[in-house]
Design a protein around this motif. Structure first.
Motif, PDB file in Angstrom:
ATOM      1  N   ILE A   5       0.845  -1.201   0.000  1.00 57.55           N
ATOM      2  CA  ILE A   5       0.000   0.000   0.000  1.00 57.55           C
ATOM      3  C   ILE A   5       0.876   1.246   0.000  1.00 57.55           C
ATOM      4  CG2 ILE A   5      -1.630   1.349   1.385  1.00 57.55           C
ATOM      5  CD1 ILE A   5      -2.841  -1.403   2.265  1.00 57.55           C
ATOM      6  N   PRO A  12      -4.329   4.456  -3.444  1.00 55.75           N
ATOM      7  CA  PRO A  12      -5.579   4.808  -2.771  1.00 55.75           C
ATOM      8  C   PRO A  12      -6.797   4.534  -3.659  1.00 55.75           C
ATOM      9  CG  PRO A  12      -3.937   6.479  -2.341  1.00 55.75           C
ATOM     10  CD  PRO A  12      -3.352   5.542  -3.371  1.00 55.75           C
ATOM     11  N   VAL A  56      -8.154   0.424  -0.306  1.00 55.95           N
ATOM     12  CA  VAL A  56      -7.103   1.269   0.246  1.00 55.95           C
ATOM     13  C   VAL A  56      -7.702   2.645   0.514  1.00 55.95           C
ATOM     14  CG1 VAL A  56      -4.849   2.306  -0.175  1.00 55.95           C
ATOM     15  CG2 VAL A  56      -5.334  -0.001  -1.021  1.00 55.95           C
ATOM     16  N   SER A  57      -7.432   3.162   1.706  1.00 60.07           N
ATOM     17  CA  SER A  57      -7.979   4.466   2.104  1.00 60.07           C
ATOM     18  C   SER A  57      -7.499   5.570   1.164  1.00 60.07           C
ATOM     19  CB  SER A  57      -7.533   4.815   3.525  1.00 60.07           C
ATOM     20  OG  SER A  57      -8.081   3.902   4.432  1.00 60.07           O
ATOM     21  N   ASP A  58      -8.382   6.532   0.958  1.00 58.53           N
ATOM     22  CA  ASP A  58      -8.057   7.684   0.130  1.00 58.53           C
ATOM     23  C   ASP A  58      -8.545   8.925   0.853  1.00 58.53           C
ATOM     24  OD1 ASP A  58      -7.332   9.340  -1.923  1.00 58.53           O
ATOM     25  OD2 ASP A  58      -8.888   8.673  -3.309  1.00 58.53           O
ATOM     26  N   PRO A  59      -7.665   9.739   1.380  1.00 61.47           N
ATOM     27  CA  PRO A  59      -6.199   9.674   1.268  1.00 61.47           C
ATOM     28  C   PRO A  59      -5.601   8.739   2.314  1.00 61.47           C
ATOM     29  CG  PRO A  59      -6.804  11.629   2.491  1.00 61.47           C
ATOM     30  CD  PRO A  59      -8.100  10.956   2.083  1.00 61.47           C
ATOM     31  N   LEU A  60      -4.370   8.357   2.067  1.00 56.21           N
ATOM     32  CA  LEU A  60      -3.643   7.524   3.015  1.00 56.21           C
ATOM     33  C   LEU A  60      -3.189   8.367   4.199  1.00 56.21           C
ATOM     34  CD1 LEU A  60      -1.245   5.336   0.858  1.00 56.21           C
ATOM     35  CD2 LEU A  60      -3.136   4.550   2.237  1.00 56.21           C
TER      36      LEU A  60
END
Length: 66
Positions: A5, A12, A56-60
């Motif tokens: 990641i 993301p 995946v988180s957006d934003p990281l």
């Protein structure tokens, strides 16, 4: 998974492979995959949407300083 990641291999917004795929890919049990996803969620790197998967988180969040 965190390394993938953070390196951008999973950018993301990307949907992660399903739990079954990850158990085969990493040669671990389903409990290990679930625990890894729990840790990634706790760190804010992944969000899971019921019946859709983990993304995946957006934003990281920023990487922890070492």
């Amino acid at each position: 998974m965190e390394r993938k990641i953070r390196s951008g291999e999973y950018p993301p917004g990307t949907r992660l492979p399903g739990e079954l795929t990850m158990t085969h890919e990493h040669k671990v049990g389903p409990g290990t995959v679930r625990r890894a996803l729990d840790i990634l969620r706790d760190r804010g790197l992944v969000v899971t949407v019921r019946a859709r998967g983990s993304f995946v988180s957006d934003p990281l969040p920023p990487a922890p300083e070492m």
